[in-house]
Design a protein around this motif. Structure first.
Motif, mmCIF file in Angstrom:
data_model
loop_
_atom_site.group_PDB
_atom_site.id
_atom_site.type_symbol
_atom_site.label_atom_id
_atom_site.label_comp_id
_atom_site.label_asym_id
_atom_site.label_seq_id
_atom_site.Cartn_x
_atom_site.Cartn_y
_atom_site.Cartn_z
ATOM 1 N N ALA A 129 -4.675 9.520 -6.685
ATOM 2 C CA ALA A 129 -5.915 9.839 -7.396
ATOM 3 C C ALA A 129 -5.778 9.501 -8.883
ATOM 4 O O ALA A 129 -6.710 8.944 -9.497
ATOM 5 C CB ALA A 129 -6.246 11.326 -7.223
ATOM 6 N N LEU A 130 -4.628 9.815 -9.475
ATOM 7 C CA LEU A 130 -4.410 9.525 -10.887
ATOM 8 C C LEU A 130 -4.344 8.015 -11.128
ATOM 9 O O LEU A 130 -4.873 7.511 -12.129
ATOM 10 C CB LEU A 130 -3.120 10.191 -11.365
ATOM 11 N N ALA A 131 -3.692 7.301 -10.191
ATOM 12 C CA ALA A 131 -3.600 5.844 -10.329
ATOM 13 C C ALA A 131 -4.993 5.208 -10.307
ATOM 14 O O ALA A 131 -5.281 4.290 -11.082
ATOM 15 C CB ALA A 131 -2.737 5.275 -9.200
ATOM 16 N N LYS A 132 -5.865 5.710 -9.450
ATOM 17 C CA LYS A 132 -7.235 5.197 -9.392
ATOM 18 C C LYS A 132 -8.001 5.553 -10.664
ATOM 19 O O LYS A 132 -8.757 4.743 -11.197
ATOM 20 C CB LYS A 132 -7.952 5.764 -8.169
ATOM 21 N N GLU A 133 -7.799 6.787 -11.127
ATOM 22 C CA GLU A 133 -8.483 7.235 -12.345
ATOM 23 C C GLU A 133 -8.084 6.372 -13.547
ATOM 24 O O GLU A 133 -8.920 6.055 -14.401
ATOM 25 C CB GLU A 133 -8.118 8.699 -12.611
ATOM 26 N N GLU A 148 -2.979 -2.247 -9.309
ATOM 27 C CA GLU A 148 -2.602 -2.124 -7.905
ATOM 28 C C GLU A 148 -2.267 -0.668 -7.623
ATOM 29 O O GLU A 148 -1.371 -0.094 -8.239
ATOM 30 C CB GLU A 148 -1.389 -3.017 -7.602
ATOM 31 N N VAL A 149 -3.003 -0.049 -6.722
ATOM 32 C CA VAL A 149 -2.791 1.368 -6.398
ATOM 33 C C VAL A 149 -1.928 1.458 -5.145
ATOM 34 O O VAL A 149 -2.352 1.087 -4.056
ATOM 35 C CB VAL A 149 -4.134 2.101 -6.190
ATOM 36 N N LEU A 150 -0.707 1.929 -5.327
ATOM 37 C CA LEU A 150 0.259 2.020 -4.240
ATOM 38 C C LEU A 150 0.818 3.428 -4.156
ATOM 39 O O LEU A 150 0.804 4.169 -5.151
ATOM 40 C CB LEU A 150 1.413 1.035 -4.479
ATOM 41 N N PRO A 151 1.339 3.833 -3.007
ATOM 42 C CA PRO A 151 1.962 5.158 -2.905
ATOM 43 C C PRO A 151 3.147 5.277 -3.861
ATOM 44 O O PRO A 151 3.750 4.269 -4.248
ATOM 45 C CB PRO A 151 2.434 5.206 -1.445
ATOM 46 N N PRO A 152 3.511 6.499 -4.253
ATOM 47 C CA PRO A 152 4.640 6.679 -5.159
ATOM 48 C C PRO A 152 5.951 6.240 -4.521
ATOM 49 O O PRO A 152 6.147 6.366 -3.316
ATOM 50 C CB PRO A 152 4.637 8.184 -5.437
#
Length: 321
Positions: A225-229, A234-238
């Motif tokens: 959610a923070l990565a999208k915000e 590129e939004v990837l899992p931690p």
């Protein structure tokens, strides 16, 4: 307070000195990279300030220091545990070869030194070793060398982009051996970038975002959610480095409480040592990655998750406790 080293080892040295001398800090989160730790750990040790990396994993970097710690595991330790598991499952075959990026510090440490030794200790005949530049365009010459005597197992140590390129070339030329590695290329994006050619590749990490654990699920959801915000490209899992950084903050907070730190400038040296002593004695800390215990040489003892690339994603293969 923070300091951006831009990945430059000499700037890590500047950062440690600034935190220790100018900022009068009690402890440091970092340095991040192994190349930075190699030169900054001796400096921080002389200054008497605890440092804890959340990414460095080149073998032996904390050896002999009193104030240098890593919330990571030595790459050679993880690979040894992987090979032990494969041996128990009779997955190793009889022969092995090694390939590594010679211009990446961690990759070279594992590929040139640790991998050949560990493979031999596992009872495998090491038939060959090749090195390459991590930004090389054409890896056919190196793969062709391995194809002259194909092995059952290939120990690969390289950053994700070059590792994916190497594996694709390996399969294009018909090599059938299983590719294994430590954590160097075990990033969330690797399986998607290597594609079908990477299926069956095994790697080792100390955190897996797909664990069926409420704390892990919440961390992953909050992270995405923070990565999208922040509108990251590129939004990837931690990754394990994200979870390790998260845990370092709470490890230090716990150490500060246990050491009864006051922040009194006149007690700076004593309170730095007290924090250091708490970190050195850490045992079964309830981390996001599982129970965390500081080892005798400054590296964290924690679970190892063996993951396998399948269908463009990492799948949990086995948990080694």
């Amino acid at each position: 307070m923070k300091f951006d080293t831009a990945g430059q080892p000499e700037q890590a040295v500047v950062a440690i000195r600034r935190f220790a001398r100018d900022e009068k800090a009690l402890a440091v989160i970092g340095p991040f990279l192994s190349s930075e730790c190699r030169v900054a750990f001796p400096v921080g040790d002389r200054e008497g300030i605890a440092m804890m990396s959340s990414a460095s994993s080149a073998p032996g970097l904390t050896d002999g220091f009193q104030y240098a710690f890593r919330n990571t595991m030595d790459e050679s330790v993880k690979v040894k545990r992987l090979l032990d598991m494969m041996g128990e499952r009779k997955m190793l075959g009889k022969s092995a070869s090694v390939a590594y990026a010679a211009d990446d510090f961690v990759s070279k440490s594992l590929g040139a030194e640790a991998f050949p030794r560990l493979l031999k200790e596992a009872g495998l005949k090491v038939d060959g070793s090749v090195s390459f530049s991590f930004n090389a365009f054409d890896l056919a010459p190196q793969v062709s060398q391995l194809m002259a005597n194909p092995s059952d197992t290939v120990g690969l140590s390289a950053p994700p982009e070059s590792a994916a390129k190497f594996v694709r070339e390996l399969r294009r030329l018909g090599h059938k051996g299983r590719v294994i590695g430590g954590s160097v290329f075990a990033t969330p994006e690797f399986p998607g970038r290597v594609g079908e050619a990477g299926d069956g590749t095994l790697s080792t990490v100390t955190f897996f975002s797909g664990l069926d654990n409420p704390r892990v699920k919440k961390f992953v959801a909050d992270f995405l959610a923070l990565a999208k915000e922040r509108k990251l490209p590129e939004v990837l899992p931690p990754s394990q480095f994200d979870s390790a950084s998260f845990d370092v903050v709470y490890i230090y907070a716990d150490a500060l409480r246990r050491a009864n730190v006051t922040g009194d400038p006149s007690k700076l040296a004593a309170e730095r040592k007290a924090v250091r002593d708490q970190i050195a004695g850490l045992k079964d800390f309830p981390g996001l990655e599982g129970p965390l215990t500081m080892g005798p040489k400054g590296d964290m003892i924690k679970n190892v998750y063996v993951i396998e690339a399948q269908g463009g994603n990492w799948k949990l293969f086995e948990t080694i406790r």
